[in-house]
Design a protein around this motif. Structure first.
Motif, PDB file in Angstrom:
ATOM      1  N   LEU A   1       3.571 125.831  -5.201  1.00 24.56           N
ATOM      2  CA  LEU A   1       2.275 125.999  -4.546  1.00 24.56           C
ATOM      3  C   LEU A   1       1.398 127.020  -5.261  1.00 24.56           C
ATOM      4  CD1 LEU A   1       3.323 125.925  -0.774  1.00 24.56           C
ATOM      5  CD2 LEU A   1       1.960 124.227  -1.987  1.00 24.56           C
TER       6      LEU A   1
ATOM      7  N   ALA B   1       7.622 114.427   5.163  1.00 17.60           N
ATOM      8  CA  ALA B   1       6.399 115.078   4.702  1.00 17.60           C
ATOM      9  C   ALA B   1       5.891 116.077   5.732  1.00 17.60           C
ATOM     10  CB  ALA B   1       5.331 114.016   4.417  1.00 17.60           C
ATOM     11  N   HIS B   2       6.087 115.776   7.031  1.00 15.04           N
ATOM     12  CA  HIS B   2       5.651 116.702   8.076  1.00 15.04           C
ATOM     13  C   HIS B   2       6.457 117.997   8.036  1.00 15.04           C
ATOM     14  CE1 HIS B   2       3.860 117.981  11.827  1.00 15.04           C
ATOM     15  NE2 HIS B   2       5.056 118.089  12.399  1.00 15.04           N
ATOM     16  N   GLN B   3       7.746 117.912   7.796  1.00 16.82           N
ATOM     17  CA  GLN B   3       8.570 119.118   7.685  1.00 16.82           C
ATOM     18  C   GLN B   3       8.137 119.976   6.502  1.00 16.82           C
ATOM     19  OE1 GLN B   3      12.360 116.855   7.743  1.00 16.82           O
ATOM     20  NE2 GLN B   3      13.039 118.353   9.261  1.00 16.82           N
ATOM     21  N   LEU B   4       7.837 119.345   5.372  1.00 15.70           N
ATOM     22  CA  LEU B   4       7.385 120.095   4.201  1.00 15.70           C
ATOM     23  C   LEU B   4       6.028 120.746   4.462  1.00 15.70           C
ATOM     24  CD1 LEU B   4       8.416 117.610   1.381  1.00 15.70           C
ATOM     25  CD2 LEU B   4       9.458 119.821   1.873  1.00 15.70           C
ATOM     26  N   LYS B   5       5.162 120.076   5.210  1.00 12.63           N
ATOM     27  CA  LYS B   5       3.860 120.644   5.544  1.00 12.63           C
ATOM     28  C   LYS B   5       4.028 121.892   6.410  1.00 12.63           C
ATOM     29  CE  LYS B   5      -0.625 120.859   6.000  1.00 12.63           C
ATOM     30  NZ  LYS B   5      -1.498 121.282   4.881  1.00 12.63           N
ATOM     31  N   MET B   6       4.928 121.826   7.401  1.00 10.12           N
ATOM     32  CA  MET B   6       5.164 122.993   8.256  1.00 10.12           C
ATOM     33  C   MET B   6       5.735 124.152   7.449  1.00 10.12           C
ATOM     34  SD  MET B   6       6.522 121.529  11.927  1.00 10.12           S
ATOM     35  CE  MET B   6       8.026 120.835  11.217  1.00 10.12           C
ATOM     36  N   ARG B   7       6.618 123.847   6.500  1.00 13.78           N
ATOM     37  CA  ARG B   7       7.186 124.902   5.670  1.00 13.78           C
ATOM     38  C   ARG B   7       6.112 125.517   4.769  1.00 13.78           C
ATOM     39  NH1 ARG B   7      12.611 125.396   3.403  1.00 13.78           N
ATOM     40  NH2 ARG B   7      13.072 123.360   4.298  1.00 13.78           N
ATOM     41  N   ALA B   8       5.240 124.675   4.230  1.00 15.01           N
ATOM     42  CA  ALA B   8       4.181 125.182   3.354  1.00 15.01           C
ATOM     43  C   ALA B   8       3.185 126.038   4.119  1.00 15.01           C
ATOM     44  CB  ALA B   8       3.473 124.011   2.679  1.00 15.01           C
ATOM     45  N   ASN B   9       2.958 125.742   5.416  1.00 10.37           N
ATOM     46  CA  ASN B   9       2.020 126.529   6.208  1.00 10.37           C
ATOM     47  C   ASN B   9       2.504 127.952   6.425  1.00 10.37           C
ATOM     48  OD1 ASN B   9       0.201 124.411   6.464  1.00 10.37           O
ATOM     49  ND2 ASN B   9       1.063 123.678   8.394  1.00 10.37           N
TER      50      ASN B   9
ATOM     51  N   GLU C   1      -5.287 126.635  -1.636  1.00  8.33           N
ATOM     52  CA  GLU C   1      -5.265 125.173  -1.554  1.00  8.33           C
ATOM     53  C   GLU C   1      -5.008 124.581  -2.935  1.00  8.33           C
ATOM     54  OE1 GLU C   1      -5.103 121.879   0.720  1.00  8.33           O
ATOM     55  OE2 GLU C   1      -5.456 123.924   1.420  1.00  8.33           O
TER      56      GLU C   1
ATOM     57  N   ILE D   1       3.500 115.160  -2.847  1.00  8.66           N
ATOM     58  CA  ILE D   1       4.789 115.078  -2.155  1.00  8.66           C
ATOM     59  C   ILE D   1       5.177 113.613  -2.007  1.00  8.66           C
ATOM     60  CG2 ILE D   1       5.947 115.433   0.053  1.00  8.66           C
ATOM     61  CD1 ILE D   1       4.451 118.037   0.351  1.00  8.66           C
TER      62      ILE D   1
END
Length: 469
Positions: free
Chosen positions: A125, A141-149, A155, A161
């Motif tokens: 990132l 992809a949703h789990q990776l988004k939560m981890r990235a947040n 940005e 992904i």
């Protein structure tokens, strides 16, 4: 139509055999050979995918392709170094040998939950200048988004992904997107149609890793593989996986401690003596540029069984706290326990302390702990181990401001250690007033440029006399 090839592979070490064998001739394990079917065609055709991607040295890639399969004189081969890719992480760059080499394939291993995915995700990132494809076979992809947040970052429009387990589909997306860096999380979840076995098996891991290796070498796009660890502490899959890759780095640490250590086990482009230190926080991993300050935060004045050692791991000097507890054995056989230190070497040091110095520890339990959850292999820790054991045995604390370094031999002599100037400079920087070191290290050494008091010793008795009078 050609028939599928049947082979037998050892599930422990990856040894192949044309027929079933009860005992593996390579590792000696019984009943580990499993039958697999391998398609007669070669595995995934990955050569040439993403070759000539912008940002890579296309001349070098074409030269590699042209020289493949030809006999060359050593003098005819150019000796230029390709520019390494900056990972924007000083600790990771140091362990990799100065950055990621284009066209290399790196294996990152570690225990479950230690932070492998977090380390790779937060590093990628922070590289907005590179187009990166992160392939996840374990998370959505949703789990990776939560981890990235949870990870602070700017940005990044070039971070892609892909949640996929099929190697053939992965190569299709790579050909379409043309990334400059590929992350596979994890190699044990990827499978190819050319092998009729489940994901994570010996054959699947071997074939997928070989296909990714051919892709990396032919295209110049570096690939980072994330691997699992078995209960024995070794990387899961066949041993050939570690031979295939260019570098093996292992993420170590205790989940009950906040420190994580990134250690190089194999590196074709740098030293294997390097290590990086991180601190696990709520919002990701923080680089620890000066681990000595974190390891020496406690005030131990008036407490026995504690000695400070000036150790070196790789090229980094840092001061580490050694804790010892000596008590009367409650049972007939005394216990010997070491956390973060080699227990066999502890037994040797206790024998030296008893034979050469005269302290009887045969009926005593001895426990050693390296503070902070670190595991140190530097032989210069010997002197602090003996000092901490003796301090706990006589219940006398070591004066504040004293540290030491030195290897102890079987005859009780204090042997010289390497990089003595770095050790002294680190102790002086952190405010220590006295340091004990081997006398042989002072040959041709200028003591006047240091403001710390230096106490050279030849034997263990002299060091203990300096500490306890």
């Amino acid at each position: 139509m050609a028939k599928d090839k049947i082979a037998y592979v050892c599930s422990n070490c990856g040894q192949e055999s044309p027929k079933w064998i009860g005992k593996c001739p390579a590792c000696g394990q019984w009943n580990t050979f499993k039958e697999i079917r391998v398609a007669p065609s070669s595995p995934v055709k990955s050569g040439g995918v993403a070759a000539g991607r912008g940002g890579l040295n296309t001349g070098t890639i074409s030269q590699m392709a042209a020289s493949a399969g030809r006999v060359l004189r050593l003098s005819d081969i150019s000796n230029h170094d390709d520019p390494r890719i900056d990972m924007h992480d000083e600790e990771l760059n140091r362990v990799l040998g100065g950055g990621l080499v284009p066209g290399s394939i790196v294996l990152l291993g570690g225990e479950p939950g230690i932070g492998k995915s977090t380390l790779s995700l937060q590093t990628m990132l922070r590289m907005p200048e590179k187009k990166i494809l992160y392939v996840s076979g374990e998370e959505s992809a949703h789990q990776l988004k939560m981890r990235a947040n949870r990870i602070p970052h700017e940005e990044n429009e070039h971070f892609l992904i892909l949640c996929e387990n099929s190697l053939e589909h992965i190569f299709e997306h790579i050909k379409e997107e043309q990334p400059e860096l590929v992350i596979i999380d994890s190699i044990q979840t990827i499978m190819t149609e050319d092998v009729e076995s489940s994901a994570g098996s010996i054959a699947q891991v071997r074939e997928c890793a070989s296909a990714l290796l051919r892709f990396a070498k032919s295209s110049g796009v570096p690939v980072i593989l994330i691997g699992h660890i078995t209960k024995e502490g070794s990387l899961a899959g066949p041993k050939i996986l570690e031979h295939i890759v260019d570098a093996v780095i292992q993420f170590e640490g205790d989940q009950h401690y906040m420190y994580r250590i990134l250690r190089s086990m194999k590196n074709r482009f740098g030293s294997t003596a390097e290590l990086g230190i991180y601190e696990m926080l709520q919002n990701g991993l923080r680089q620890v540029s000066n681990p000595s300050e974190l390891l020496l935060t406690q005030d131990h004045e008036g407490l026995s069984g504690i000695a400070i050692s000036s150790a070196i791991e790789g090229v980094r000097p840092f001061l580490v706290e050694t804790q010892a507890l000596v008590s009367t054995a409650a049972y007939g056989t005394p216990q010997r326990s070491a956390t973060g230190f080699d227990q066999r070497r502890l037994n040797m040091l206790l024998a030296v302390l008893e034979k050469r110095v005269g302290f009887k520890l045969m009926q005593k339990d001895v426990f050693i702990n390296i503070a902070g959850g670190l595991r140190v292999t530097d032989l210069a820790m010997d002197l602090s181990i003996i000092a901490a054991v003796l301090s706990s045995n006589v219940d006398t604390p070591i004066e504040a401001g004293w540290c030491m370094c030195g290897e102890v031999g079987l005859s009780g002599e204090v042997r010289p250690v390497n990089r003595i100037e770095q050790r002294i400079a680190e102790a002086e920087k952190l405010g220590f007033s006295d340091i004990i070191l081997p006398k042989y290290n002072l040959q041709g050494f200028d003591q006047k440029k240091y403001h710390i008091a230096i106490h050279p010793v030849r034997k263990v008795e002299e060091a203990l006399r300096e500490l306890f009078g």
